[in-house]
Write an enzyme that holds these catalytic residues in place. Structure first.
Site, mmCIF file in Angstrom:
data_model
loop_
_atom_site.group_PDB
_atom_site.id
_atom_site.type_symbol
_atom_site.label_atom_id
_atom_site.label_comp_id
_atom_site.label_asym_id
_atom_site.label_seq_id
_atom_site.Cartn_x
_atom_site.Cartn_y
_atom_site.Cartn_z
ATOM 1 N N LYS A 1 21.092 -4.460 -8.769
ATOM 2 C CA LYS A 1 19.809 -4.814 -8.170
ATOM 3 C C LYS A 1 19.617 -6.308 -8.335
ATOM 4 C CE LYS A 1 16.418 -2.554 -6.149
ATOM 5 N NZ LYS A 1 16.466 -1.263 -5.432
HETATM 6 P P1 NAD Z 1 8.068 -2.676 1.325
HETATM 7 O O1 NAD Z 1 7.899 -4.068 0.847
HETATM 8 O O2 NAD Z 1 8.582 -2.433 2.696
HETATM 9 O O3 NAD Z 1 6.668 -1.886 1.191
HETATM 10 C C1 NAD Z 1 5.961 -1.779 0.004
HETATM 11 C C2 NAD Z 1 4.605 -1.173 0.335
HETATM 12 O O4 NAD Z 1 3.905 -0.888 -0.889
HETATM 13 C C3 NAD Z 1 3.698 -2.099 1.134
HETATM 14 O O5 NAD Z 1 2.945 -1.319 2.059
HETATM 15 C C4 NAD Z 1 2.776 -2.679 0.071
HETATM 16 O O6 NAD Z 1 1.515 -3.117 0.590
HETATM 17 C C5 NAD Z 1 2.613 -1.474 -0.820
HETATM 18 N N1 NAD Z 1 2.180 -1.781 -2.170
HETATM 19 C C6 NAD Z 1 2.595 -2.767 -2.995
HETATM 20 N N2 NAD Z 1 1.957 -2.707 -4.153
HETATM 21 C C7 NAD Z 1 1.112 -1.648 -4.082
HETATM 22 C C8 NAD Z 1 0.178 -1.058 -4.957
HETATM 23 N N3 NAD Z 1 -0.016 -1.564 -6.182
HETATM 24 N N4 NAD Z 1 -0.483 0.039 -4.544
HETATM 25 C C9 NAD Z 1 -0.282 0.541 -3.300
HETATM 26 N N5 NAD Z 1 0.587 0.040 -2.436
HETATM 27 C C10 NAD Z 1 1.255 -1.048 -2.815
HETATM 28 O O7 NAD Z 1 8.994 -1.956 0.229
HETATM 29 P P2 NAD Z 1 9.902 -0.644 0.416
HETATM 30 O O8 NAD Z 1 11.247 -1.080 0.805
HETATM 31 O O9 NAD Z 1 9.158 0.353 1.233
HETATM 32 O O10 NAD Z 1 9.995 -0.141 -1.103
HETATM 33 C C11 NAD Z 1 9.017 0.693 -1.706
HETATM 34 C C12 NAD Z 1 9.648 1.423 -2.869
HETATM 35 O O11 NAD Z 1 10.749 2.200 -2.409
HETATM 36 C C13 NAD Z 1 10.215 0.541 -3.986
HETATM 37 O O12 NAD Z 1 10.071 1.213 -5.217
HETATM 38 C C14 NAD Z 1 11.679 0.437 -3.626
HETATM 39 O O13 NAD Z 1 12.499 0.105 -4.742
HETATM 40 C C15 NAD Z 1 11.918 1.850 -3.146
HETATM 41 N N6 NAD Z 1 13.110 2.037 -2.311
HETATM 42 C C16 NAD Z 1 13.297 1.308 -1.159
HETATM 43 C C17 NAD Z 1 14.404 1.552 -0.363
HETATM 44 C C18 NAD Z 1 14.623 0.862 0.956
HETATM 45 O O14 NAD Z 1 15.538 1.255 1.678
HETATM 46 N N7 NAD Z 1 13.828 -0.126 1.335
HETATM 47 C C19 NAD Z 1 15.345 2.518 -0.757
HETATM 48 C C20 NAD Z 1 15.136 3.252 -1.916
HETATM 49 C C21 NAD Z 1 14.003 3.008 -2.669
#
Ligand code: NAD
Length: 425
Positions: free
Chosen positions: A113
């Site tokens: 990561k």
């Molecule tokens: P992103 O940046 O696209 O979206 C994050 C979202 O969470 C946004 O809508 C933001 O406003 C919201 N957010 C942030 N802080 C917040 C809070 N305190 N309360 C409520 N909402 C909040 O990120 P993402 O890629 O969707 O990632 C989200 C999670 O999923 C992370 O834990 C990431 O590690 C995990 N993840 C992502 C992927 C991927 O393919 N992008 C894959 C596996 C896991």
């Protein structure tokens, strides 16, 4: 119930949580002490501090990290996060979870990561590009198609991946598509990657509902976080017939007992960057804390770590939690929810759709041969259903939580590979 007072008073350290989760599996698997020492800590950690010239001519020094937890089963794989709360322990935890996730769905990767301590909203687009390119340059000693392959995570997207790919390609003097995944389709990204994590979340949610006898087309769904993962999960679960009654982003929660218009909300975010100001008939605002406690069949935390803790676990009002985010539930909360009979699809299973299609993208990039979206979605479906059912079988057989069962499968795979390879020299 062994919950500490300390846990309810301050944000827990995600790396300590990741190690606690590993220790539970290591104990059941009766791993020897040497193996525990190897797998409990990251193999490589790089901290970089690098300058970027801002639009006003000033210089700002940023801090970033790339951590490779384990590369026994293949090249390191894992996203890059841009967030002000990024620190080395968060990156270590996320890297370790990647190792288990890749092993669980049985793709030939280790776990990594990366992250930069920054709120990208404070940067202009030009500054974001310069910061990304310089960070890519700083971590170029670690990354590469055969070594370590980054992907998007919180606040990074396909454009950021394209800049990283271009930077590494400029260093080498030829185009290196397979150095990152989650790229735009125009520069050798994969069809289906954009919504792959959400698709995996919705497949495992459907399988969990089937197991518990919850009719998916009558199920109510609440999603925390409306980015790549949360947005696609809400959309796809809605398309599968469930009623999405609430979603949130960092600005707060949006609730409607009639069910929300998710495509309209996604369009609104594309136009306005967030849900602030979104309106539709029957909409009520709730806080992010209230949203997590809404009565529903399926709750999908898809934002950040440490959202469901001992402080709110007893008030969670969902039958099923599907962890779109990494690390949203603390071990103390896990115990409370298990005792209350809440069924958790753990992060390393629920959100593995993203890395699975990233693997497909990497394979396509290496072969310069691209698949159709149908092929990608079919293969993803097969892997997610197979992984879910192997974890569920183990959980039922040993009467253990789904998280523990998922760790038993994945930690055993990595430990076995380590034993077979032996310790060099
Ligand atoms: P992103 O940046 O696209 O979206 C994050 C979202 O969470 C946004 O809508 C933001 O406003 C919201 N957010 C942030 N802080 C917040 C809070 N305190 N309360 C409520 N909402 C909040 O990120 P993402 O890629 O969707 O990632 C989200 C999670 O999923 C992370 O834990 C990431 O590690 C995990 N993840 C992502 C992927 C991927 O393919 N992008 C894959 C596996 C896991």
């Amino acid at each position: 119930m062994a919950t500490s007072l300390v846990e309810s008073q301050h944000k827990e350290n995600p790396f300590e949580i990741a190690q606690q989760q590993f220790d539970i599996a290591a104990e059941i698997l009766e791993l020897n002490d040497g193996m525990r020492q190897i797998l409990r800590v990251p193999q490589r950690e790089l901290t970089v501090r690098f300058p970027v010239t801002m639009e006003d001519g000033s210089v700002r020094v940023f801090t970033g990290y790339r951590v490779q937890h384990n590369i026994t089963r293949g090249p390191a794989k894992g996203g890059i996060r841009y967030h002000p709360a990024v620190d080395i322990d968060e990156v270590r935890a996320l890297a370790m979870w990647m190792t288990w996730k890749c092993a669980l769905v049985n793709i030939p990767y280790g776990g990594a990561k990366g992250g930069v301590v920054v709120d990208p909203k404070d940067l202009t687009r030009r500054e974001l590009e310069h910061m990304t390119r310089r960070f890519a340059s700083e971590i170029s000693i670690l990354i590469g198609p055969e070594k370590d392959i980054p992907a998007p995570d919180v606040n990074t997207d396909a454009q950021v991946m394209a800049w990283i790919m271009d930077t590494i390609s400029m260093h080498r003097g030829y185009t290196v598509p397979a150095v990152v995944t989650g790229k735009p389709i125009d520069v050798f990204g994969s069809l289906g990657r954009m919504d792959a994590t959400g698709r995996g979340v919705s497949i495992t949610a459907r399988e969990a509902a089937k197991h518990l006898g919850v009719k998916f087309d009558e199920a109510t769904v609440v999603v925390q976080g409306f980015g790549n993962v949360g947005g696609a999960s809400a959309l796809l679960m809605g398309n599968m017939g469930a009623k999405v009654i609430a979603v949130s982003d960092v600005s707060g929660g949006y609730y409607s007992s009639r069910g929300l218009n998710i495509p309209a909300m996604q369009q609104y975010v594309r136009d306005n960057r967030s849900l602030v100001g979104y309106k539709e008939p029957g909409l009520e605002m709730v806080s992010n804390a209230e949203l997590l406690e809404l009565k529903c069949d399926i709750l999908v935390p898809a934002a950040l770590e440490n959202q469901i803790t001992v402080a709110n676990a007893s008030r969670i009002n969902a039958k099923i939690i599907v962890e779109g985010a990494n690390g949203p539930t603390t071990p103390g909360a896990d115990e409370i929810l298990y005792d209350r009979g809440v069924f958790i699809v753990p992060d390393i299973l629920a959100n593995a759709g993203g890395v699975t299609v990233s693997y497909f993208e990497w394979v396509q990039g290496l072969q310069e041969f691209f698949w159709t979206e149908e092929e990608i979605n079919e293969r993803l479906e097969r892997i997610m259903v197979r992984s879910f059912s192997s974890v569920l079988d183990l959980a039922l057989k040993h009467k253990i939580a789904m998280r523990t069962a998922a760790y038993l499968v994945s930690v055993k795979r990595v430990a076995d590979a380590t034993t077979i390879r032996g310790i060099y020299p």
